[in-house]
Design an enzyme around this catalytic site. Sequence first.
Site, PDB file in Angstrom:
ATOM      1  N   GLU A   1      44.644   1.607  52.793  1.00  0.00           N
ATOM      2  CA  GLU A   1      43.456   1.929  52.008  1.00  0.00           C
ATOM      3  C   GLU A   1      43.096   3.354  52.386  1.00  0.00           C
ATOM      4  O   GLU A   1      42.507   3.477  53.400  1.00  0.00           O
ATOM      5  CB  GLU A   1      42.358   0.887  52.294  1.00  0.00           C
ATOM      6  CG  GLU A   1      41.113   1.061  51.091  1.00  0.00           C
ATOM      7  CD  GLU A   1      40.079   2.115  51.383  1.00  0.00           C
ATOM      8  OE1 GLU A   1      40.039   3.144  50.973  1.00  0.00           O
ATOM      9  OE2 GLU A   1      39.197   1.757  52.274  1.00  0.00           O
TER      10      GLU A   1
ATOM     11  N   CYS B   1      34.942   6.214  51.077  1.00  0.00           N
ATOM     12  CA  CYS B   1      36.060   6.432  50.861  1.00  0.00           C
ATOM     13  C   CYS B   1      35.974   6.454  49.227  1.00  0.00           C
ATOM     14  O   CYS B   1      36.863   7.263  48.439  1.00  0.00           O
ATOM     15  CB  CYS B   1      36.880   5.062  51.111  1.00  0.00           C
ATOM     16  SG  CYS B   1      37.053   4.985  52.932  1.00  0.00           S
TER      17      CYS B   1
ATOM     18  N   GLU C   1      39.841  15.376  47.996  1.00  0.00           N
ATOM     19  CA  GLU C   1      38.951  14.701  48.537  1.00  0.00           C
ATOM     20  C   GLU C   1      37.799  15.470  49.678  1.00  0.00           C
ATOM     21  O   GLU C   1      38.309  15.913  50.726  1.00  0.00           O
ATOM     22  CB  GLU C   1      39.261  13.392  49.405  1.00  0.00           C
ATOM     23  CG  GLU C   1      38.345  12.438  49.742  1.00  0.00           C
ATOM     24  CD  GLU C   1      38.925  11.251  50.511  1.00  0.00           C
ATOM     25  OE1 GLU C   1      38.303  10.127  50.263  1.00  0.00           O
ATOM     26  OE2 GLU C   1      39.846  11.239  51.114  1.00  0.00           O
TER      27      GLU C   1
END
Length: 500
Positions: free
Chosen positions: A269, A303, A403
């Site tokens: 993940e 996340c 990100e």
Amino acid sequence: MLDRPTSKSGWEARAHALRIEGRAFIDGAYVASLSGKTFERRSPIDGRVIASVADCDQADVDRAVTAARRSFEAGVWRDQPPAAKKKVMLRFAELIRENLDLLALLETLDVGKVIGNSLAVDVPFCADCVQYYAELADKMMDEVAPVGPKDLAILRREPLGVVAAIVPWNYPLIISAWKLAPALVAGNSVVLKPAEQSPLSAIMLAGLAKQAGLPDGVFNVVPGFGESAGKPLGLHPDVDMVTFTGSTEVGKLMLRYAADSNMKRVSLECGGKSPHVVLADADLDAAASGIAWGIFYNQGETCHAGSRVLVHRSVHKALVEKIQTVQREQIGLGDPLDPAAQMGALIEEKHMERVLGYVDLARSEGATVTCGGTRVRRETGGYYVDATILDDARSDMRIAQEEIFGPVLVVIPFDTEAEALHGANDSIYGLAAAVWTQNMNAAHRFSSAIKAGTVWINAFDKSSLATPFGGFKQSGFGRDRSVHAVEKYMDFKTVWTAYS
């Protein structure tokens, strides 16, 4: 039990009185690293050293994996009756709840999240996760396949063996529980490697698990750095699976380590750049609230944080104003030990500088810094960045592609539905997304077409242990949460009997 503090000064006094355990936990005991090396853990709240932590390396990983393998092969946990596993794990969940205040304080000191969230979210969610999987222990069944009349084919689920769980620093307790609980209920032994920035709650969890009755060697914790502890776990020939949450860059390394060693299972993940799509008919007040909390909660260190907003040009400026209002009135930044604060410190100075670097990049790319974008509370010695909105961006800008992992929202106006859909999918990531509209036809068109593991409609960040969590594309593969998470920690064996 001590009364819970109700003020910042009360939590500070409790923090200064703490005696924090920083040793590794291997084969049922707290132990120093074999080299004797330690590293300082500094709190992002004020830069103060709060613990000395075992700096584990290959030798310690070998020791932990050996203990895990020995416990697995001996069957001390694997072969316990389901009701016995359930009893131990339920007691584990109960002990987490009994130590709520201490675990919450450790989590806040270690990673800079506000104490109110540690108390109300992180520790309770950790306990709830352990309980959820405990309740599955006596409800998992094998299957019988439909074969010929003189054959019996049983499909048995069996644990993999030794599972290495490598978890990030943003939600240490929650994500550790997401890995640990289903791996344990499946019958595996676990070696947990917390991020070097957030080892403290994992170390305490191991002691609670032993207190609950988990046999020695079944749950081990090796704090340390990625190169010295994480890489040896990824390459270890006696680890059967690595379950990893963290950056996409390191996730790719885990795949290489698996290929270079024993072809161990890998579940990933990884990163996210989750989009909100706000259509012209959206409830802007609801959207603004969902967007603001979805990016500024936990300082944006999430996340699946909703870090991109694609908004119809006709409501663009109104929405941005409403987002600012929600942030200003409801999500105030302050000392993480202040019960009134809603935003705290970023994890470390290097990360803070990285986040601020993206603000400078936004200016050079032509976006508008509508608010924030500065370091604040510098006098504390901690690492704080105020809530930031980068407006009038384009999807091809780096700030819209990479990100940032901080309290930074990128706003991209659009004119057509096709343009919005293209922008939503214009990313290497596919972890989550949201669609805001009163038109359910449009909502379901978008939810089907957006490539993401979770798509919310007129909501953001709603979750349940009953729903799987994970991503598409370079956000990884495999799922945490839900009954489906147990499957990745087990394998099918067919037992075929022919009879007459």
